[in-house]
Design an enzyme around this catalytic site. Structure first.
Site, mmCIF file in Angstrom:
data_model
loop_
_atom_site.group_PDB
_atom_site.id
_atom_site.type_symbol
_atom_site.label_atom_id
_atom_site.label_comp_id
_atom_site.label_asym_id
_atom_site.label_seq_id
_atom_site.Cartn_x
_atom_site.Cartn_y
_atom_site.Cartn_z
ATOM 1 C CG HIS A 159 -1.997 -1.042 1.182
ATOM 2 N ND1 HIS A 159 -2.876 -1.182 0.128
ATOM 3 C CD2 HIS A 159 -2.298 -2.030 2.063
ATOM 4 C CE1 HIS A 159 -3.681 -2.215 0.365
ATOM 5 N NE2 HIS A 159 -3.348 -2.753 1.528
ATOM 6 C CG ASP A 195 -2.809 -8.291 0.390
ATOM 7 O OD1 ASP A 195 -2.083 -8.584 1.349
ATOM 8 O OD2 ASP A 195 -3.868 -7.632 0.509
ATOM 9 C CG HIS A 197 -6.636 -5.284 1.489
ATOM 10 N ND1 HIS A 197 -6.064 -6.174 2.384
ATOM 11 C CD2 HIS A 197 -7.826 -4.915 2.007
ATOM 12 C CE1 HIS A 197 -6.880 -6.327 3.413
ATOM 13 N NE2 HIS A 197 -7.959 -5.588 3.210
ATOM 14 C CG ASP A 284 -5.052 -10.057 2.908
ATOM 15 O OD1 ASP A 284 -4.752 -10.539 1.800
ATOM 16 O OD2 ASP A 284 -4.744 -8.897 3.259
HETATM 17 N N1 Q9C Z 1 -12.625 -0.504 7.755
HETATM 18 C C1 Q9C Z 1 -2.570 -5.258 4.008
HETATM 19 O O1 Q9C Z 1 -3.197 -6.284 3.861
HETATM 20 N N2 Q9C Z 1 -8.110 -1.731 7.027
HETATM 21 N N3 Q9C Z 1 -3.134 -4.125 4.454
HETATM 22 C C2 Q9C Z 1 -8.950 -0.634 7.011
HETATM 23 C C3 Q9C Z 1 -11.309 -0.019 7.307
HETATM 24 C C4 Q9C Z 1 -6.794 -1.523 6.453
HETATM 25 C C5 Q9C Z 1 -4.527 -4.070 4.761
HETATM 26 C C6 Q9C Z 1 -10.278 -1.025 7.600
HETATM 27 C C7 Q9C Z 1 -6.362 -2.789 5.752
HETATM 28 C C8 Q9C Z 1 -4.940 -2.744 5.297
HETATM 29 C C9 Q9C Z 1 -1.104 -5.212 3.736
HETATM 30 ZN ZN ZN Z 2 -4.237 -7.131 2.368
#
Ligand code: Q9C
Ligand code: ZN
Length: 341
Positions: A159, A195, A197, A284
């Site tokens: 990210h 991943d 995301h 994930d």
């Molecule tokens: N409801 C990685 O998997 N979560 N990052 C935000 C908002 C952030 C994930 C939740 C998720 C980041 C590397």
């Molecule tokens: Zn992720």
């Protein structure tokens, strides 16, 4: 397969993150790496080595000088103001504001962040610096002729863009390693981000370049974090037009849909004829992940590794997300075992 790992990741253990309007323990916790390392050992994947230190130069090939300066100095400045709790940003140069980097430390944090999910603690810089060195050390192994290597990075990186952190990420480990391959003579490298995301940082770093093909399979930004990048019509720009592939999927996607997307991504990577493939290995996508919606089961990760191996390219695996802590080791190492056949 060689694994590169350092205990330095423990230096980053933030107090919490906002979940459902309450400050809760961080999903991105040291136990994640412990479980992956334990599984690497239990399955006898191969040797485990400490990272070498390649210094800041390969990191500065990806990240801006003012961003690296902020990351290195932020905790000391925050502590000098009398603070002992984690440092978090709260004001960002969103639309209708001016993205001019301020002198003030708190302003700089917002300037260099896109969310409140990258806290800075006393040990964060050392942890993220070593995480990048873990990726670079594994990169050297593949550049020297190994078929594959596993960079057990923590914190993750995908990210993070050239000068903006977020989503538990500070330094973009996979991008730093990709650039190292190019700087050592590779002509074309492919990054496959599996991943859950979208890897917004990786996409943005290479968006206008043809020497890095980036493919992402992820929960659509129409419903999922990071919300503001990762649609299918983002195909690259300028010299990079055609060298970015986004495969956003619906909530609840299982292996039938996910595996078909992987096949699409792999066919594009094969057509690109990369010298080397880097995998942003987040697990994930697992059905029991606490912050995700996909429905992959543990045996699916073996299939994932097999399909990646079928590309027949030298491959560097770089750890990203995965928050079902008890199963993250099984799932991540399943990909590596599937790859090894
Ligand atoms: N409801 C990685 O998997 N979560 N990052 C935000 C908002 C952030 C994930 C939740 C998720 C980041 C590397
Ligand atoms: Zn992720």
């Amino acid at each position: 397969m060689l694994t590169i790992y350092s205990d330095d990741h423990r230096l980053h253990h933030a107090q919490g993150e906002m979940v459902g309007g309450e400050f809760q323990p961080c999903f991105e916790m040291p136990a994640r790496a412990d479980h992956v390392l334990a599984r690497v050992k239990a399955q006898q994947l191969g040797a485990i080595r400490e990272p070498e230190d390649f210094g800041l130069t390969p990191i500065a090939r990806i990240h801006s000088a003012d961003y690296l300066d902020f990351l290195q100095k932020a905790w000391a400045g925050w502590a000098a103001q009398g603070n002992t709790a984690d440092f978090l940003p709260g004001v960002f140069p969103a639309r209708h504001l001016r993205a001019k980097r301020p002198d003030d430390l708190y302003g700089q944090y917002g300037f260099h962040s896109f969310d409140c999910f990258a806290p800075i603690t006393a040990g964060t810089w050392q942890a993220v610096y070593t995480s990048a060195q873990v990726a670079l050390t594994a990169q050297r192994e593949v550049a020297a002729g190994a078929r594959s290597a596993f960079a057990l990075c923590r914190p993750p990186g995908h990210h993070a863009s050239a000068d903006v952190m977020g989503g538990y990420c500070y330094l973009n480990n996979v991008a730093i390693a990709a650039q190292a391959f190019l700087d050592q003579g590779a002509k074309r490298v492919a990054i496959l981000d599996v991943d859950y995301h979208h890897g917004n940082g990786t996409q943005s770093i290479f968006y206008e370049r043809a020497d890095v093909f980036v493919a992402n399979i992820h929960g659509s930004p129409s419903f999922e974090y990071p919300h503001f990048l990762g649609y299918a019509d983002e195909t690259g720009a300028g010299a990079g037009e055609g060298y970015n592939l986004n495969l956003p999927l619906a909530a609840g996607s299982a292996w039938d849909v996910w595996g078909a997307a992987l096949d699409t991504a792999c066919k594009r990577i094969a057509a690109y004829d990369a010298d080397v493939v880097l995998v942003s290995l987040g697990v994930d996508t697992y059905q029991n992940d606490p912050i995700s919606s996909f429905k992959l089961d543990s045996p699916d990760y073996l299939r994932m590794g097999q399909r990646i191996a079928a590309l027949g390219k030298p491959t560097l695996f770089v750890m990203e997300g995965g928050y079902a802590v008890a199963e993250i080791g099984i799932n991540a190492v399943n990909v590596l075992e599937g790859f090894q056949g």
